[in-house]
Design a protein around this motif. Structure first.
Motif, short mmCIF file in Angstrom:
data_model
loop_
_atom_site.label_atom_id
_atom_site.label_comp_id
_atom_site.label_asym_id
_atom_site.label_seq_id
_atom_site.Cartn_x
_atom_site.Cartn_y
_atom_site.Cartn_z
N ARG A 86 0.84 -1.21 0.00
CA ARG A 86 0.00 0.00 0.00
C ARG A 86 0.86 1.25 0.00
NH1 ARG A 86 -4.13 -1.10 4.65
NH2 ARG A 86 -2.59 -2.67 4.98
N ILE A 90 1.89 5.14 -2.93
CA ILE A 90 1.86 6.58 -2.65
C ILE A 90 2.83 7.29 -3.60
CG2 ILE A 90 2.32 8.37 -0.91
CD1 ILE A 90 1.63 6.23 1.24
N VAL A 120 2.45 12.63 3.94
CA VAL A 120 2.74 11.22 3.63
C VAL A 120 2.87 10.42 4.91
CG1 VAL A 120 4.44 9.64 2.65
CG2 VAL A 120 3.77 11.68 1.37
N ASP A 123 -0.62 11.62 7.63
CA ASP A 123 -1.97 11.53 7.08
C ASP A 123 -2.21 10.25 6.27
OD1 ASP A 123 -2.17 14.03 8.20
OD2 ASP A 123 -2.04 15.11 6.30
N GLN A 124 -1.16 9.74 5.61
CA GLN A 124 -1.36 8.55 4.78
C GLN A 124 -0.85 7.28 5.46
OE1 GLN A 124 0.24 10.68 1.10
NE2 GLN A 124 -1.34 9.36 0.25
N MET A 128 -2.95 4.21 8.15
CA MET A 128 -3.25 2.87 7.65
C MET A 128 -3.50 1.90 8.81
SD MET A 128 -0.49 2.26 4.61
CE MET A 128 -0.48 3.29 3.16
#
Length: 163
Positions: A86, A90, A120, A123-124, A128
């Motif tokens: 995943r 990005i 990154v 927030d990302q 997860m």
């Protein structure tokens, strides 16, 4: 899939190309004492076996104010592969490695503004499921970087080597 083997000639050829990938097959053949066809055939086989690839490498200096960052990620052990895959999607992330040690995933990221790195990392990636902690490190000075050590890899390498 069996691992392709390299003989002494393959290693010599790779060393020559690693120094200067623009050198002609004729020059390589003369230097190594073989025919140009032998050189051409070996290069083709090495490329087909994904043991070598030709590409242009750019330095960070060509990217303006781009900075390099490493994001160390602690994730659930049974989800490491899925999380790494995943993270690899990005756009700002240029490399993902599954590791042993303090963290089990390292993401390599290029950014211009600190907010991009925060987006990154926090927030990302941290958002997860299965990710417990992220820690960022920003490269402030590069003393040595050798692009010749880059291995040609794909996401299938994770699946093959995680057992």
């Amino acid at each position: 899939m069996p691992t392709p083997s390299l003989d002494d000639f393959d290693r010599q050829l790779i060393e020559v190309l690693a120094r200067d990938a623009r050198v002609s097959n004729r020059k390589i053949a003369a230097d190594l004492g073989v025919t140009e066809g032998t050189v051409r055939g070996r290069i083709r086989r090495l490329q087909q076996d994904k043991l070598i690839a030709f590409t242009a490498l750019t330095g960070l200096g060509t990217q303006g104010e781009t900075k390099l960052a490493f994001i160390a990620i602690n994730a659930e052990v049974d989800q490491v592969r899925a999380i790494a895959e995943r993270i690899a999607t990005i756009p700002r992330v240029t490399g993902v490695l599954v590791t042993m040690g303090r963290s089990n995933i390292i993401a390599i990221c290029l950014f211009e503004q600190l907010e991009e790195l925060v987006a990154v990392a926090s927030d990302q990636i941290l958002a997860m499921p299965g990710v417990h902690h992220v820690e960022t490190s920003i490269a402030v000075k590069t003393f040595k970087y050798n692009a010749r050590v880059v291995k040609i890899t794909g996401t299938s390498d994770i699946a093959e080597n995680d057992d």
